[in-house]
Design a protein around this motif. Sequence first.
Motif, mmCIF file in Angstrom:
data_model
loop_
_atom_site.group_PDB
_atom_site.id
_atom_site.type_symbol
_atom_site.label_atom_id
_atom_site.label_comp_id
_atom_site.label_asym_id
_atom_site.label_seq_id
_atom_site.Cartn_x
_atom_site.Cartn_y
_atom_site.Cartn_z
ATOM 1 N N GLY B 28 0.792 -1.226 0.000
ATOM 2 C CA GLY B 28 0.000 0.000 0.000
ATOM 3 C C GLY B 28 0.819 1.267 0.000
ATOM 4 N N HIS B 29 2.083 1.158 -0.410
ATOM 5 C CA HIS B 29 2.963 2.327 -0.427
ATOM 6 C C HIS B 29 2.558 3.300 -1.533
ATOM 7 C CE1 HIS B 29 6.537 0.097 1.640
ATOM 8 N NE2 HIS B 29 5.531 0.337 2.465
ATOM 9 N N ASP B 30 2.568 4.587 -1.196
ATOM 10 C CA ASP B 30 2.233 5.594 -2.205
ATOM 11 C C ASP B 30 3.407 5.885 -3.137
ATOM 12 O OD1 ASP B 30 0.084 7.505 0.004
ATOM 13 O OD2 ASP B 30 -0.424 6.086 -1.574
ATOM 14 N N LYS B 31 4.594 5.970 -2.587
ATOM 15 C CA LYS B 31 5.748 6.401 -3.381
ATOM 16 C C LYS B 31 6.471 5.181 -3.974
ATOM 17 C CE LYS B 31 6.578 10.656 -0.785
ATOM 18 N NZ LYS B 31 5.353 10.627 0.027
ATOM 19 N N MET B 32 6.721 5.278 -5.270
ATOM 20 C CA MET B 32 7.448 4.205 -5.945
ATOM 21 C C MET B 32 8.512 4.801 -6.850
ATOM 22 S SD MET B 32 4.514 1.337 -6.722
ATOM 23 C CE MET B 32 5.732 0.042 -7.022
ATOM 24 N N TYR B 33 9.542 3.989 -7.134
ATOM 25 C CA TYR B 33 10.735 4.484 -7.822
ATOM 26 C C TYR B 33 11.253 3.425 -8.795
ATOM 27 C CZ TYR B 33 10.632 7.071 -3.419
ATOM 28 O OH TYR B 33 10.242 7.818 -2.340
ATOM 29 N N GLU B 42 26.848 2.291 -9.285
ATOM 30 C CA GLU B 42 25.962 3.278 -8.673
ATOM 31 C C GLU B 42 24.519 3.125 -9.164
ATOM 32 O OE1 GLU B 42 27.941 6.955 -9.113
ATOM 33 O OE2 GLU B 42 26.396 8.116 -8.095
ATOM 34 N N LEU B 43 23.565 3.466 -8.295
ATOM 35 C CA LEU B 43 22.156 3.464 -8.692
ATOM 36 C C LEU B 43 21.773 4.841 -9.232
ATOM 37 C CD1 LEU B 43 22.321 1.279 -6.256
ATOM 38 C CD2 LEU B 43 19.856 1.533 -6.242
ATOM 39 N N HIS B 44 21.009 4.843 -10.305
ATOM 40 C CA HIS B 44 20.557 6.104 -10.896
ATOM 41 C C HIS B 44 19.036 6.124 -10.912
ATOM 42 C CE1 HIS B 44 24.586 7.189 -12.247
ATOM 43 N NE2 HIS B 44 24.730 5.957 -12.671
ATOM 44 N N LEU B 45 18.443 7.152 -10.315
ATOM 45 C CA LEU B 45 16.996 7.285 -10.299
ATOM 46 C C LEU B 45 16.515 7.740 -11.674
ATOM 47 C CD1 LEU B 45 14.400 7.342 -8.510
ATOM 48 C CD2 LEU B 45 14.871 9.782 -8.165
ATOM 49 N N ILE B 46 15.612 6.983 -12.298
ATOM 50 C CA ILE B 46 15.115 7.351 -13.615
ATOM 51 C C ILE B 46 13.646 7.790 -13.601
ATOM 52 C CG2 ILE B 46 16.822 6.128 -15.016
ATOM 53 C CD1 ILE B 46 14.894 3.780 -15.225
ATOM 54 N N HIS B 47 12.853 7.269 -12.683
ATOM 55 C CA HIS B 47 11.452 7.684 -12.565
ATOM 56 C C HIS B 47 10.996 7.535 -11.118
ATOM 57 C CE1 HIS B 47 10.776 7.686 -16.930
ATOM 58 N NE2 HIS B 47 11.396 6.523 -16.975
ATOM 59 N N GLU B 56 7.079 11.270 -12.395
ATOM 60 C CA GLU B 56 8.083 12.302 -12.631
ATOM 61 C C GLU B 56 9.357 11.639 -13.124
ATOM 62 O OE1 GLU B 56 5.632 15.437 -11.106
ATOM 63 O OE2 GLU B 56 7.512 15.477 -12.255
ATOM 64 N N LYS B 57 10.131 12.403 -13.876
ATOM 65 C CA LYS B 57 11.436 11.897 -14.309
ATOM 66 C C LYS B 57 12.457 12.099 -13.197
ATOM 67 C CE LYS B 57 10.899 12.334 -19.310
ATOM 68 N NZ LYS B 57 10.924 10.860 -19.494
ATOM 69 N N GLY B 58 13.410 11.204 -13.133
ATOM 70 C CA GLY B 58 14.441 11.265 -12.118
ATOM 71 C C GLY B 58 15.666 12.006 -12.600
ATOM 72 N N ASP B 59 16.791 11.704 -11.991
ATOM 73 C CA ASP B 59 18.033 12.425 -12.277
ATOM 74 C C ASP B 59 18.664 12.002 -13.593
ATOM 75 O OD1 ASP B 59 18.750 11.867 -8.838
ATOM 76 O OD2 ASP B 59 17.829 13.638 -9.745
ATOM 77 N N LEU B 60 18.540 10.730 -13.924
ATOM 78 C CA LEU B 60 19.179 10.224 -15.137
ATOM 79 C C LEU B 60 18.148 10.203 -16.252
ATOM 80 C CD1 LEU B 60 21.740 8.883 -16.369
ATOM 81 C CD2 LEU B 60 20.702 6.687 -15.819
ATOM 82 N N THR B 65 9.375 5.083 -20.278
ATOM 83 C CA THR B 65 8.228 5.788 -19.710
ATOM 84 C C THR B 65 7.598 4.915 -18.642
ATOM 85 O OG1 THR B 65 6.742 4.875 -21.388
ATOM 86 C CG2 THR B 65 7.727 7.028 -21.848
ATOM 87 N N VAL B 66 6.845 5.546 -17.747
ATOM 88 C CA VAL B 66 6.186 4.810 -16.676
ATOM 89 C C VAL B 66 4.738 5.255 -16.575
ATOM 90 C CG1 VAL B 66 8.250 4.390 -15.275
ATOM 91 C CG2 VAL B 66 6.947 6.515 -14.978
ATOM 92 N N SER B 67 3.946 4.476 -15.872
ATOM 93 C CA SER B 67 2.560 4.826 -15.594
ATOM 94 C C SER B 67 2.214 4.373 -14.195
ATOM 95 C CB SER B 67 1.622 4.184 -16.613
ATOM 96 O OG SER B 67 1.699 2.774 -16.524
#
Lengths: 116, 112
Positions: B28-33, B42-47, B56-60, B65-67
Motif C-alpha cells: 500500500g505504499h504511495d511512493k514508488m521508484y 551506482e544506482l541512478h533514479l530514472i522515474h 516524474e522523471k528522475g536524475d538520469l 516511460t512509466v505509468s
Amino acid sequence: AQKVTQAQTEISVVEKEDVTLDCVYETRDTTYYLFWYKQPPSGELVFLIRRNSFDEQNEISGRYSWNFQKSTSSFNFTITASQVVDSAVYFCALSPSTYNFNKFYFGSGTKLNVKP
Amino acid sequence: EADIYQTPRYLVIGTGKKITLECSQTMGHDKMYWYQQDPGMELHLIHYSYGVNSTEKGDLSSESTVSRIRTEHFPLTLESARPSHTSQYLCASTKATQETQYFGPGTRLLVL
C-alpha cells in the motif's frame, strides 16, 4: 549539496577478519536519515539499517555494527568475524528532509570480497 | 520482509522491440521508484511516483516511460529497446518521506 561518498571501491578480507566500510555524507539539512543496504550477487538490495540524524547511538545487530558520528559526517559499518556470505556490494544512502518524494542519495558502493 | 515484485527477472531481446518491466507491491505504499544500475555500480533514479496518476522523471535521463494507474503497480516501458538500454532495473517503494525504500529483486535486461 547532498552527497554520499564511499571511498573504498573494493575490499578483500579473509574469513573471520573484521572489516569496516566507510561512508561520509554531505547535507545542509538538520533532519535526515542514513541507510545501509547490501546487494548480493543475485542483485536485489537488502535493507540493513536506518538511522535518523538525531540519534547518534551506535547500533549492533549480531556481527554487524554501525558507528554514526555527526561531527565527522560519517556512518561507518563494521562486520565482525566476516563470513563468505557477507560477500556483496554495500551501499550507504542519505535521505534529507528537503525533498518530499523521499529522494535517496546513494554512494557508489563498496564491494566486499570475503575469501575462505 | 518487503513485498515488492518484479517480472521478468531476466530478459534478452532484440533491438527495436517494445518491452514492459513489471513492478508490483502489496504494502500500500504511495511512493514508488525506478532505478537503473549497471551490476554492482551506482544506482541512478530514472522515474518516481508520488501516487496514482503521478509520475516524474528522475536524475538520469531515460528513454523509458512509466505509468501509475493503480497504487500497487508501477510498470516501466521501453518503446524501442537498444543495446544501450542493457542494464539492471530496480523498482522500490516507500510508505512516506524519509522512510525506508524497499527494493524488488530487479530485472536484468540484455538488448542484442
